[in-house]
Design a protein around this motif. Structure first.
Motif, PDB file in Angstrom:
ATOM      1  N   HIS A  74       0.857  -1.132  -0.022  1.00  0.00           N
ATOM      2  CA  HIS A  74       0.018  -0.074   0.052  1.00  0.00           C
ATOM      3  C   HIS A  74       0.709   1.433  -0.157  1.00  0.00           C
ATOM      4  O   HIS A  74       0.352   2.220  -0.680  1.00  0.00           O
ATOM      5  CB  HIS A  74      -0.869   0.014   1.053  1.00  0.00           C
ATOM      6  N   LYS A  75       2.007   1.177   0.397  1.00  0.00           N
ATOM      7  CA  LYS A  75       2.844   2.305   0.582  1.00  0.00           C
ATOM      8  C   LYS A  75       3.366   2.708  -0.745  1.00  0.00           C
ATOM      9  O   LYS A  75       3.992   3.888  -1.023  1.00  0.00           O
ATOM     10  CB  LYS A  75       3.965   2.125   1.532  1.00  0.00           C
ATOM     11  N   HIS A  76       3.378   2.003  -1.840  1.00  0.00           N
ATOM     12  CA  HIS A  76       3.850   1.968  -3.101  1.00  0.00           C
ATOM     13  C   HIS A  76       2.908   2.467  -4.281  1.00  0.00           C
ATOM     14  O   HIS A  76       3.149   3.010  -5.277  1.00  0.00           O
ATOM     15  CB  HIS A  76       4.808   1.012  -3.507  1.00  0.00           C
ATOM     16  N   ILE A  77       1.556   2.390  -3.643  1.00  0.00           N
ATOM     17  CA  ILE A  77       0.430   2.530  -4.642  1.00  0.00           C
ATOM     18  C   ILE A  77       0.508   3.787  -5.309  1.00  0.00           C
ATOM     19  O   ILE A  77       0.231   4.103  -6.653  1.00  0.00           O
ATOM     20  CB  ILE A  77      -0.919   2.025  -4.086  1.00  0.00           C
ATOM     21  N   GLU A  78       0.608   4.878  -4.329  1.00  0.00           N
ATOM     22  CA  GLU A  78       0.233   6.317  -4.901  1.00  0.00           C
ATOM     23  C   GLU A  78       1.351   6.539  -5.936  1.00  0.00           C
ATOM     24  O   GLU A  78       1.099   7.080  -6.984  1.00  0.00           O
ATOM     25  CB  GLU A  78       0.378   7.323  -3.849  1.00  0.00           C
ATOM     26  N   SER A  79       2.460   6.384  -5.526  1.00  0.00           N
ATOM     27  CA  SER A  79       3.809   6.776  -6.413  1.00  0.00           C
ATOM     28  C   SER A  79       3.434   5.900  -7.809  1.00  0.00           C
ATOM     29  O   SER A  79       3.887   6.527  -8.790  1.00  0.00           O
ATOM     30  CB  SER A  79       5.154   6.442  -5.728  1.00  0.00           C
ATOM     31  N   VAL A  80       3.441   4.757  -7.699  1.00  0.00           N
ATOM     32  CA  VAL A  80       3.260   4.065  -9.115  1.00  0.00           C
ATOM     33  C   VAL A  80       2.030   4.533  -9.860  1.00  0.00           C
ATOM     34  O   VAL A  80       2.077   4.720 -11.139  1.00  0.00           O
ATOM     35  CB  VAL A  80       3.000   2.399  -8.632  1.00  0.00           C
ATOM     36  N   PHE A  81       0.989   4.726  -9.291  1.00  0.00           N
ATOM     37  CA  PHE A  81      -0.371   5.430  -9.876  1.00  0.00           C
ATOM     38  C   PHE A  81       0.162   6.784 -10.523  1.00  0.00           C
ATOM     39  O   PHE A  81      -0.146   6.863 -11.578  1.00  0.00           O
ATOM     40  CB  PHE A  81      -1.418   5.502  -8.759  1.00  0.00           C
TER      41      PHE A  81
END
Length: 53
Positions: A8-15
């Motif tokens: 979940h900590k990586h979702i925003e940056s990948v999005f």
């Protein structure tokens, strides 16, 4: 479709990286919908729908 499988900590940056590739008005509308409904949501934050491990 891969976002739920990320931590979940990586979702925003990948999005954000994927959203930068939106090149048509319809895709930009979709990106804004996804951002407001799923990425920045207080009801359904990424931590609640990430299925990583």
């Amino acid at each position: 479709m891969v976002l739920p499988f990320l931590p979940h900590k990586h979702i925003e940056s990948v999005f954000d990286r994927l959203a930068g590739k939106a090149s048509t008005p319809l895709l930009c509308d979709l990106v804004e919908y996804l951002r407001s409904t799923w990425i920045n949501s207080t009801t359904w934050p990424p931590k609640s729908w990430s299925v990583f491990q």
